[in-house]
Write a protein that holds these residues in place. Structure first.
Motif, short mmCIF file in Angstrom:
data_model
loop_
_atom_site.label_atom_id
_atom_site.label_comp_id
_atom_site.label_asym_id
_atom_site.label_seq_id
_atom_site.Cartn_x
_atom_site.Cartn_y
_atom_site.Cartn_z
N LYS A 337 -17.56 -8.72 4.22
CA LYS A 337 -16.84 -7.90 3.25
C LYS A 337 -17.08 -6.41 3.49
CE LYS A 337 -18.64 -10.15 -0.27
NZ LYS A 337 -18.96 -10.54 -1.68
N PHE A 338 -18.28 -6.09 3.94
CA PHE A 338 -18.60 -4.70 4.26
C PHE A 338 -17.76 -4.21 5.45
CE2 PHE A 338 -21.44 -1.64 6.55
CZ PHE A 338 -21.36 -0.61 5.63
N GLN A 344 -10.99 -0.37 5.64
CA GLN A 344 -10.22 0.29 4.59
C GLN A 344 -10.61 1.76 4.47
OE1 GLN A 344 -10.75 -1.31 0.65
NE2 GLN A 344 -8.73 -0.69 -0.05
N LEU A 345 -11.90 2.04 4.64
CA LEU A 345 -12.39 3.41 4.57
C LEU A 345 -11.77 4.26 5.68
CD1 LEU A 345 -14.45 5.10 2.91
CD2 LEU A 345 -16.13 4.58 4.70
N ASN A 351 -8.88 4.61 -1.59
CA ASN A 351 -9.01 3.36 -2.35
C ASN A 351 -10.20 2.50 -1.89
OD1 ASN A 351 -6.66 3.94 -3.84
ND2 ASN A 351 -5.36 3.10 -2.21
N ALA A 352 -10.96 2.96 -0.92
CA ALA A 352 -12.08 2.17 -0.41
C ALA A 352 -13.24 2.16 -1.39
CB ALA A 352 -12.54 2.72 0.94
N VAL A 353 -13.70 0.96 -1.73
CA VAL A 353 -14.81 0.80 -2.68
C VAL A 353 -15.85 -0.11 -2.04
CG1 VAL A 353 -15.51 0.00 -4.96
CG2 VAL A 353 -13.25 1.05 -4.64
#
Length: 712
Positions: A337-338, A344-345, A351-353
Motif C-alpha cells: 500500500k505504501f 500517487q505522490l 491527493n496522496a495520503v
C-alpha cells in the motif's frame, strides 16, 4: 484437435472385438512371450495384472521419435502435459496443475530419484543421461506414493538405461540442425566372463526460442556435456553388483528479468544471470537371489547438484534502507500500500495520503519517504548471488518373497538425507531426514481374480508422518487381458522451498555505496510458514489392459476420478510469498493408448486423453488440456530405409493450442562389420501460437536437423 473424444474409445474397441474368431484365438494364445513392467509395484508384472495404468516407451519408439531430450518423448504419454517456461526449462506434468517444476511427479533413473531436494523440481535439461543410453521409459500414470514416497503424488517416470551387456562395441553420433542444434554422443562397451561395462560421453546444445512477445532476442540457450559409466558384475550364481557414475556440466541462459521497484527509468544490469550447472551422481546395487522365490537387494546412491548464478543488477538506494526492511518484516501488505502511495505522490501529490497503520508502521513509512526524496532514488548497482548447492544420500533395502504359488510379498525400508545450502534461499543451510517403510501384497484368487494391497509409511522430519494405502482388484480374463478397479491415496510433502525458505538477497560490491555500506540486504524478504500440511490425493480408477498377440495389438483404457486437497498453488515470489493449503482440484476423464504391430514392417501407436477438471485456484487451470493425444506410424521400407511420422496435439496449454507433425527418415548402411545410419528429422508446427507462454516464439514454424551414427 482432430480426435473425437466420444468416438475414439468405442471405435477402438469395436475394431478389436468385432472379429470374435481373432479374439477367441488370441485369448488362449501361449506362443508369444509375455511382456512385463516393473514400475507400478516394484514387482515384475504382466500389464494386465498391474494395479494402474502404465505407458512403456521402448527403445524402438524412442529412436523413431527423433527426440533429443526426455520431455519431448513424454508427449507420447496420454495425459502428460509438456510445455516450456523457456528454451532450457521444460515442464512436464501429468494432468497439469500450477506447479511447472513437476513437484507432483517422481522421476527416477534406474531407481535413483533425480527430484531435487531444495527447490523440489526436476531439471529436465540437466538430467545426466543421454537419449542414446535409454532402453525404455515406464510411466505409471496415477498416484504411487505407496511404492515411491511423497513426491509420487500424480505419477512416476522411471527411466531405465541399457544394460552394459547390451552395449558392447562403439557408437559415435553427431546431430546438427537449425536453432543452433549441435549434439554429440560417443560410447564404448565391453564385456568379460562375468561382467560388462559401458562408458558414454555426450553433449547437447541449442539456442532456444528466437524472440519474446515484443520481438526481442530471447536469452534461453543451453549447453551441456555428460559423462556416464555403468558396470555390472555377477559375483557368483546368487550375488551380483551393478554400479553407475554420472556427471554433467553446462550453462543455461536466463533472460534478465529484474526491473527497478522504485524507478522504472533505472538502467537494467548486465545479462550475466545465466546458470552454470554441475551435477554428480553415483549408485550401487547389490542383489542376492536366495532362490527363484526369494530375492533381496540393497541400493545406495549419492547425488550433488550445484547451481551458480551471480549477476549484476541496479536499483534505487532506498531499496536497501534498513527502515524499509524493518517495515517489510513488520507488515509486507503495508509496504504494498505504501508503494501505491508513492506512485500517487509522484503523479497526483495533492491527493496522496499516507496509508493508515500502526504508529510504528507510519513512523517507518515517513522515514523511508524522507530517504527517497532526500537522494535515495539514485541508482546503485551490485552483485546478486542466487547460487545453490543440494546434496542427497539415499539407502534402500527391498525383499521380494513368493510365499506360495498364489501369494507374493514385497517389503522394504529406506532412508534419505537431503541437504540444501543457499545464502539467498535458506540464509545458510537446511537439511532433512526421511524414513520410509513400504510393502505390497499380491494374492491370486483362483484362475481369474487378483487382489493387491500396499502401503507406505513415511516420516519426514520437516513435514511429519504419513500413511498412504492402495488396494486393487484385477479380473484376469486371461493372463493377457484384465479388468481393474483401483483405489489409492497419496500425499505430497511441502518441500524446503515452500515451507522453510528464508529468502533474502544480500547484494555485494555496491557502487556507489548504499547508506554507507558496500554490502546490503534488499528490503523484500520472505520466510516459509514452517507449518504447511501435506497435499492429499484420493484416486479411483477403472480400466482394461489387453494384448492381442496374434494380431499385434496392445490396448489400455483408463477411466479415472481424482481429487487433491490442501494444494499449495500460490505463486512463490520474493515479494509475494504466501503459500497455504487453501486450494483443491478435481480431475476426471478417460485415457487410451493403442500399440499395433500391423506387420513386420508397420507399427501404429495412438494415444488420447480427455480431461475434465475444476480447481479453486485459476492458476491450477492453466496447464491442463481438455483434449490431448498423439499418433505415430513407424515403417521399415526394406534395404535399410525406415521412416516414422508422429502427430502431437493439445487443445490448450496456458490458453495456447499446440499441434505438430514430426517426420524422421533414416537410411542404414552396412560397411563390413560396421553400420552407418543417416537420419533427418523435420518438425512442422501446425499452429501459429507461442509455446506455453507468450514469451516463447520461433521465427519459423519448421525445424530441421540431421544425424549420422556409426556403430562398430
Amino acid at each position: 484437435m482432430a480426435i473425437n473424444p466420444r468416438a475414439s474409445l468405442p471405435l477402438s474397441l469395436l475394431a478389436l472385438l468385432a472379429t470374435g474368431e481373432v479374439l477367441g484365438d488370441d485369448l488362449f494364445d501361449n506362443h508369444h512371450a509375455m511382456p512385463e513392467v516393473l514400475t507400478a509395484t516394484r514387482l515384475k508384472q504382466a500389464p494386465a495384472a498391474v494395479p494402474g495404468s502404465v505407458t512403456v516407451l521402448d527403445s524402438a519408439l524412442i529412436k523413431a521419435s527423433g527426440a533429443r531430450d526426455i520431455p519431448e518423448l513424454l508427449r507420447l504419454v496420454p495425459g502428460m502435459m509438456v510445455g516450456y517456461r523457456n528454451g532450457n526449462q521444460a515442464t512436464a506434468n501429468y494432468h497439469g496443475s500450477n506447479v511447472t517444476e513437476a513437484r507432483r511427479l517422481q522421476v527416477l533413473i534406474d531407481g535413483r530419484s533425480v527430484y531435487r531436494p531444495g527447490l523440489a523440481s526436476v531439471d529436465w535439461t540437466d538430467i545426466p543421461v543421454a537419449i542414446e543410453d535409454i532402453e525404455r521409459i515406464e510411466v505409471f500414470r496415477g498416484p504411487n506414493t505407496v511404492s515411491y514416497g511423497a513426491n509420487a503424488l500424480m505419477g512416476v517416470i522411471n527411466i531405465l538405461t541399457r544394460h552394459p551387456l547390451d552395449s558392447r562395441g562403439t557408437r559415435l553420433k553427431t546431430t546438427q540442425g537449425q536453432r543452433g542444434i549441435h549434439d554429440w554422443y560417443a560410447s564404448h562397451g565391453s564385456a568379460w566372463q562375468d561382467g560388462a561395462l559401458r562408458l558414454s560421453l555426450s553433449g547437447l546444445q541449442d539456442s532456444g526460442f528466437d524472440h519474446d512477445q515484443f520481438g526481442r532476442d530471447y536469452r534461453d540457450s543451453r549447453r551441456l556435456n555428460r559423462f556416464n559409466l555403468s558396470a555390472s558384475q555377477q559375483l557368483d550364481s546368487r550375488h551380483s553388483l551393478a554400479w553407475q557414475l554420472a556427471a554433467k556440466e553446462g550453462s543455461n541462459q536466463r533472460p534478465y528479468g529484474y526491473a527497478s521497484v522504485f524507478d522504472e527509468q533505472i538502467a537494467p544490469g548486465d545479462d550475466g544471470s545465466d546458470v552454470k550447472a554441475r551435477d554428480y551422481a553415483g549408485s550401487l546395487r547389490w542383489t542376492l537371489d536366495f532362490s527363484p522365490e526369494h530375492s533381496l537387494y540393497l541400493q545406495s546412491s549419492a547425488q550433488h547438484w550445484e547451481r551458480k548464478q551471480v549477476w549484476r543488477a541496479c536499483e534505487a538506494e532506498v531499496a536497501f534502507s534498513p527502515e524499509l526492511g524493518e517495515l517489510w518484516d513488520l507488515n509486507p501488505f503495508y509496504v504494498v500500500k505504501f508503494g501505491d502511495y508513492l506512485t500517487q505522490l509522484k503523479n497526483n501529490p495533492t491527493n496522496a495520503v499516507l496509508p493508515p497503520g500502526t504508529a510504528r508502521e507510519q513512523a517507518l513509512a515517513t522515514a523511508v519517504r524522507a530517504q527517497l526524496f532526500g537522494g535515495g532514488a539514485a541508482p546503485v548497482c551490485g552483485d546478486v548471488n542466487q547460487s545453490m548447492r543440494e546434496t542427497r544420500y539415499d539407502f534402500e533395502v527391498q525383499d521380494t518373497l513368493s510365499l506360495s504359488d498364489d501369494l507374493r510379498l514385497l517389503s522394504g525400508l529406506g532412508y534419505r538425507y537431503d541437504h540444501a545450502d543457499s545464502e539467498t534461499y535458506f540464509n545458510g543451510a537446511l537439511s532433512n531426514h526421511i524414513w520410509r517403510l513400504f510393502g505390497h501384497l499380491e494374492w491370486q484368487l483362483g484362475a481369474h481374480w487378483l487382489v493387491q494391497g500396499g502401503a507406505m509409511l513415511e516420516d519426514d522430519r520437516l513435514s511429519g508422518s504419513s500413511l498412504t494405502p492402495r488396494i486393487a482388484v484385477n479380473y484376469l480374463i486371461t493372463p493377457r487381458h484384465g479388468l481393474r478397479a483401483v483405489y489409492s491415496e497419496a500425499v505430497r510433502s511441502p518441500d524446503m522451498y515452500e515451507n522453510n525458505v528464508d529468502w533474502r538477497y544480500r547484494v555485494r560490491n555496491l557502487q556507489p555505496q548504499a547508506f554507507g555500506q558496500s554490502s546490503a540486504t534488499y528490503f523484500a524478504r520472505s520466510r516459509g510458514p514452517g507449518d504447511l500440511d501435506q497435499e492429499i490425493m484420493r484416486s479411483r480408477e477403472l480400466g482394461y489392459n489387453g494384448s492381442f498377440a496374434d494380431v499385434g495389438i496392445s490396448l489400455d483404457i483408463k477411466l479415472f476420478y481424482d481429487e487433491i486437497h490442501g494444494m499449495i498453488s500460490e505463486p512463490l515470489r520474493n515479494d509475494r510469498f504466501f503459500p497455504s493449503n487453501a486450494n483443491s482440484m478435481r480431475f476426471s476423464g478417460a485415457e487410451t493408448q493403442i500399440d499395433w504391430q500391423l506387420s513386420h514392417a508397420d507399427r501404429l501407436r495412438l494415444s488420447y486423453a480427455y480431461l475434465d477438471f475444476s480447481a479453486s485456484s485459476h492458476l491450477d487451470r492453466r496447464l491442463s488440456a481438455r483434449h490431448s493425444g498423439s499418433a505415430g506410424w513407424l515403417r521399415d521400407w526394406g534395404q535399410g530405409w525406415s521412416s516414422a511420422l508422429f502427430y502431437y496435439g493439445a487443445d490448450q496449454l496456458n490458453q495456447y493450442r499446440f499441434e505438430r507433425l514430426d517426420l524422421r527418415v533414416a537410411k542404414r548402411i552396412t560397411i563390413g562389420s560396421a553400420a552407418l545410419e543417416l537420419a533427418g528429422v523435420m518438425q512442422q508446427r501446425l499452429d501459429d501460437e507461442p509455446l506455453t507462454w507468450q514469451e516463447n516464439n520461433y521465427d519459423e514454424r519448421q525445424l530441421l536437423y540431421f544425424s549420422a551414427e556409426l556403430e562398430f
